[in-house]
Design an enzyme around this catalytic site. Sequence first.
Site, PDB file in Angstrom:
ATOM      1  CE  LYS A  22      -7.581 -35.344  -2.057  1.00 36.41           C
ATOM      2  NZ  LYS A  22      -8.337 -36.374  -2.537  1.00 36.41           N
TER       3      LYS A  22
ATOM      4  CG  ASP B 177      -8.728 -37.748  -6.261  1.00 31.89           C
ATOM      5  OD1 ASP B 177      -7.983 -38.484  -5.940  1.00 31.89           O
ATOM      6  OD2 ASP B 177      -9.061 -36.754  -5.449  1.00 31.89           O
TER       7      ASP B 177
END
Length: 272
Positions: free
Chosen positions: A65, A102
């Site tokens: 990420k 997220d």
Amino acid sequence: MDRYAVVGNPIAHSKSPYIHQWFAEQTGQSLMYEKILVEMTAFDEDVSGFFALGGKGLNVTVPFKEQAFRFADVLTDRARLAGAVNTLALQNDGTVMGDNTDGAGLVADLLVQDWPLSGRRILVLGAGGAVRGIIGPLLEQKPESLLIANRTVKKAMAIAEAFPGGAVGASSYAELEGGFDLVINGTSASLANELPPLPAGLLGAQTAVYDLMYGVGPTAFLRWATEQGVERCSDGLGMLVQQAAEAFYLWRGVRPDTAPVVERLRRLVNAG
Ligand code: ATR
């Protein structure tokens, strides 16, 4: 047919292909979604190759990420704040946009479950990659307070300092006292069947407890919370589906109905 994929290492366990295939069926979108194992040193090369061959979008999972954050040509505000990207989208001008869905996924799942955040006292455990992405979106919900506790306190302080005006606090586990409405476990301790060293009396019957992880049955943290008398517990399966729905919306401009997908995924996970 438009191509999408999730990239990570490992990737075999990923449920994202199911989720996106179910979203596509439900919304009548025609797309392909696969999982791609990327070698540790090959992220930029593999991702460039995917887009060069006509790929439209990627989900990015552990451990890439931060690398996806550096790869993206442009970033959304929430990705910049998180310092991490979980969704890449090819734009019309050929550049690749990086987003982080997220935190929005977590907030959506908490609200769907009717766990309001506004005016609440929230404690987040852990200060790794998973936590970086959720602090901004949680703060947007205007909690009364938001505290990050971590074994390595310096890491909690570093995240808290990114938010102005002392809106986010940092603490060790030993210093924690009770009084939280919501406790979110963002540590990876559950993966090793371990628990953060939390003081007794931290949780009570009124505390709601959420674990970002999920698996077959409750995580070690949720089992412990139940033993402490906690009644409202949730794992992170709903968050997984909600963050995927945010990515799907970014790519396709259509919002899928998440509830039937959460149910279907729960059955799949429990079936092993
Ligand atoms: P992720 O990207 O999944 O967040 P990470 O960046 O490695 O992974 O972060 C893992 C987090 O879980 C950290 O907050 C880590 O605490 P430290 O920063 O002090 O290392 C926390 N963690 C992992 N195992 C733990 C355990 N057994 N007890 C308490 N915290 C733990």
